[in-house]
Design a protein around this motif. Structure first.
Motif, short mmCIF file in Angstrom:
data_model
loop_
_atom_site.label_atom_id
_atom_site.label_comp_id
_atom_site.label_asym_id
_atom_site.label_seq_id
_atom_site.Cartn_x
_atom_site.Cartn_y
_atom_site.Cartn_z
N ALA A 298 0.83 -1.22 0.00
CA ALA A 298 0.00 0.00 0.00
C ALA A 298 0.86 1.26 0.00
CB ALA A 298 -0.90 -0.01 1.23
N GLU A 299 0.29 2.34 -0.55
CA GLU A 299 0.99 3.63 -0.54
C GLU A 299 0.37 4.60 0.46
OE1 GLU A 299 1.19 4.93 -4.62
OE2 GLU A 299 2.44 3.18 -5.11
N VAL A 300 -0.97 4.72 0.37
CA VAL A 300 -1.68 5.60 1.31
C VAL A 300 -2.59 4.72 2.17
CG1 VAL A 300 -3.20 7.60 1.56
CG2 VAL A 300 -1.65 7.45 -0.41
N VAL A 301 -2.38 4.78 3.48
CA VAL A 301 -3.09 3.88 4.39
C VAL A 301 -3.90 4.67 5.41
CG1 VAL A 301 -2.84 1.98 6.04
CG2 VAL A 301 -1.20 2.22 4.17
N GLY A 302 -5.19 4.46 5.44
CA GLY A 302 -6.04 4.99 6.52
C GLY A 302 -6.07 3.94 7.63
N ILE A 303 -5.99 4.37 8.87
CA ILE A 303 -6.09 3.41 9.99
C ILE A 303 -7.00 4.04 11.03
CG2 ILE A 303 -4.80 1.89 11.54
CD1 ILE A 303 -2.24 3.08 10.57
N ALA A 304 -7.87 3.23 11.61
CA ALA A 304 -8.74 3.79 12.64
C ALA A 304 -8.99 2.81 13.77
CB ALA A 304 -10.07 4.22 12.03
N SER A 305 -9.15 3.38 14.95
CA SER A 305 -9.62 2.63 16.13
C SER A 305 -11.14 2.63 16.09
CB SER A 305 -9.15 3.33 17.40
OG SER A 305 -9.89 4.54 17.57
N HIS A 306 -11.76 2.02 17.08
CA HIS A 306 -13.23 2.12 17.20
C HIS A 306 -13.62 3.41 17.91
CE1 HIS A 306 -12.83 0.73 21.39
NE2 HIS A 306 -12.14 -0.31 20.97
N GLN B 165 -8.69 9.88 -0.35
CA GLN B 165 -9.20 8.53 -0.15
C GLN B 165 -8.04 7.55 -0.09
OE1 GLN B 165 -12.33 7.01 0.41
NE2 GLN B 165 -10.97 5.27 0.68
N PRO B 166 -7.78 6.91 1.06
CA PRO B 166 -6.70 5.94 1.09
C PRO B 166 -7.04 4.68 0.29
CG PRO B 166 -7.70 6.19 3.28
CD PRO B 166 -8.45 7.08 2.35
N GLY B 167 -6.03 4.10 -0.34
CA GLY B 167 -6.24 2.86 -1.11
C GLY B 167 -6.50 1.68 -0.19
N LEU B 168 -5.83 1.72 0.97
CA LEU B 168 -6.03 0.66 1.95
C LEU B 168 -6.52 1.29 3.24
CD1 LEU B 168 -3.77 -2.37 2.72
CD2 LEU B 168 -4.64 -1.00 4.60
N GLU C 29 -15.15 1.91 3.56
CA GLU C 29 -15.84 1.14 2.52
C GLU C 29 -15.40 1.55 1.12
OE1 GLU C 29 -19.99 -0.24 4.63
OE2 GLU C 29 -19.91 1.78 3.79
N ALA C 30 -14.95 2.79 0.97
CA ALA C 30 -14.53 3.26 -0.36
C ALA C 30 -13.11 2.82 -0.70
CB ALA C 30 -14.65 4.78 -0.42
N ALA C 31 -12.37 2.30 0.28
CA ALA C 31 -10.99 1.89 0.01
C ALA C 31 -10.98 0.64 -0.87
CB ALA C 31 -10.27 1.61 1.32
N GLU C 32 -9.95 0.53 -1.69
CA GLU C 32 -9.80 -0.65 -2.55
C GLU C 32 -9.67 -1.92 -1.68
OE1 GLU C 32 -6.41 -0.95 -5.62
OE2 GLU C 32 -7.31 1.06 -5.76
N THR C 33 -8.90 -1.78 -0.61
CA THR C 33 -8.71 -2.92 0.30
C THR C 33 -9.09 -2.49 1.71
OG1 THR C 33 -6.77 -3.47 -1.03
CG2 THR C 33 -7.04 -4.66 1.05
N GLY D 5 -14.31 -7.12 6.38
CA GLY D 5 -13.19 -6.68 5.53
C GLY D 5 -13.03 -7.53 4.28
N GLY D 6 -12.19 -7.06 3.37
CA GLY D 6 -11.76 -7.88 2.25
C GLY D 6 -10.73 -8.86 2.76
N ILE D 7 -9.97 -8.41 3.76
CA ILE D 7 -9.04 -9.27 4.49
C ILE D 7 -9.47 -9.20 5.95
CG2 ILE D 7 -6.64 -9.62 5.18
CD1 ILE D 7 -5.80 -8.22 2.58
N ASN D 8 -9.61 -10.38 6.57
CA ASN D 8 -10.09 -10.41 7.96
C ASN D 8 -9.08 -11.14 8.84
OD1 ASN D 8 -12.95 -9.28 7.64
ND2 ASN D 8 -12.89 -10.90 6.09
N LEU D 9 -8.23 -10.39 9.50
CA LEU D 9 -7.29 -10.99 10.45
C LEU D 9 -7.98 -10.94 11.81
CD1 LEU D 9 -4.59 -12.21 11.16
CD2 LEU D 9 -3.67 -9.90 11.42
N VAL D 10 -8.81 -11.96 12.05
CA VAL D 10 -9.65 -11.98 13.25
C VAL D 10 -9.31 -13.23 14.05
CG1 VAL D 10 -12.01 -12.09 14.13
CG2 VAL D 10 -11.49 -10.68 12.13
#
Ligand code: AMP
Ligand code: MN
Ligand code: MN
Length: 322
Positions: free
Chosen positions: A14-22, A79-82, A102-106, A120-125
């Motif tokens: 990834a190049e631009v990453v959004g990250i969020a807590s709850h 808009q972050p890609g991931l 939801e708008a992120a590619e991943t 998620g598209g990827i779910n590390l749960v």
């Protein structure tokens, strides 16, 4: 490929990453957020780390490295890609950041709640993990990124707070292995416990006094509860984010298997925190009230006032006993 490998690979690419807590963030979601933000910045990514409204950053975590990187939800212009959601059992937990996620590619979902909706598209749960911080640590190691003392301090804070200082049932032998590795990486162990547990404000101490003074016990339901009003906050000067651990005092009343803390919000709604022990599960109760959480630590928000919320919960406890 495992979800751990997919998560590491997606972040590496990834190049631009959004990250969020709850929303209403706790030590685990804040620790995981800041650690991942620092590591990804070090790896050359453009990182947009964010805590969704309504609650502000909890002051007991002000000391954490990386805190200055946080941006407000309405400051995420691009808009972050991931997008990585941390410690969120469902996408509503992202509050107003849901749209960007939801708008992120991943969309990467990293979490340890058993009721995770796999949004998620990827779910590390992994519900066996002590904390989301533990999972973020595994991702960082998988990608081969360095764990600086600052990153270790943030992740250690997540592990310590979500396990209640290695006290709750989510503490396993593996938790100590990770704690050991974070300590060896230079986590500031004493600062973490000193700042989080031994530095409460005078205003919070007074609020705690009020809440403890008015504890009620319903022996037939093995239930202890108390409440905090907006007036209490105004009188003492304390804030709701400081009350994260207050409920542990209620659960420790002898004979209690279920504890609840009712917190009046500025909107007049009531935020209900639930904790249980000795095999009693509060996760299903919270879900039936439109909330969620772990088996023994869960929560929801009610439209009723405090007295009404207490009655609603007592009804639920009555139903359970049949
Ligand atoms: P709290 O009482 O706010 O500390 O929440 C206890 C646990 O329940 C935490 O693991 C939260 O992530 C989870 N939780 C609280 N409220 C909700 C909710 N509305 N929906 C899903 N999970 C929740
Ligand atoms: Mn959390
Ligand atoms: Mn957590």
């Amino acid at each position: 490929m495992t979800e751990l490998e997919r998560t590491a690979a997606a972040l590496e690419g990834a190049e631009v990453v959004g990250i969020a807590s709850h929303v209403n963030p706790d030590g685990d979601s804040v620790g995981a957020l800041l650690a991942l933000a620092m590591v990804l910045t070090g790896a050359g990514k453009r990182v947009l780390p964010c805590i969704p409204e309504p609650w502000k950053y909890p002051p007991q975590y002000d000391f954490l490295p990386g805190r200055e990187m946080l941006i407000a939800p309405d400051e995420i212009g691009e808009q972050p890609g991931l997008f990585a959601a941390l410690d969120c059992s469902n996408i509503e937990r992202l509050g107003p950041l849901r749209k960007k996620a939801e708008a992120a590619e991943t969309l990467v979902n990293i979490d340890h709640h058993e009721d995770n909706t796999m949004f998620g598209g990827i779910n590390l749960v992994d519900a066996m993990a002590s904390s989301t911080s533990e999972l973020v640590y595994k991702v960082i190691r998988k990608a081969g990124w360095p764990v600086s003392p600052e990153v270790a301090t943030c992740l250690y804070t997540g592990v310590v707070t979500d396990t209640g200082r290695f006290h709750h049932r989510n503490t396993s032998p593996g938790t100590f292995v990770i704690a050991h590795e974070l300590a060896a990486a230079g986590a500031d162990l004493f600062r973490v416990v000193s700042e989080v547990y031994d530095s409460q404000s005078l205003s919070y101490t007074r609020l705690l006094g009020r809440a403890l003074q008015r504890v009620e016990v319903m022996a037939e339901h093995e239930f202890a509860y108390s409440y905090i009003t907006q007036q209490d906050l105004a009188d003492t000067g304390a804030t709701l984010p400081e009350t994260e651990d207050l409920i542990d005092h209620l659960r420790s009343v002898r004979g209690t298997r279920v504890a609840a803390l009712f917190k009046e919000l500025p909107t007049g709604e009531v935020r209900v925190s639930l904790r249980s022990r000795d095999g009693f599960e509060v996760g299903p109760i919270a879900r039936s009230m439109g909330g969620g959480g772990h088996a023994m630590a869960a929560g929801y928000t009610s439209d009723s006032d405090i007295a009404g919320s207490v009655n609603e919960l007592v009804e639920k406890l009555r139903d359970r006993r049949g």
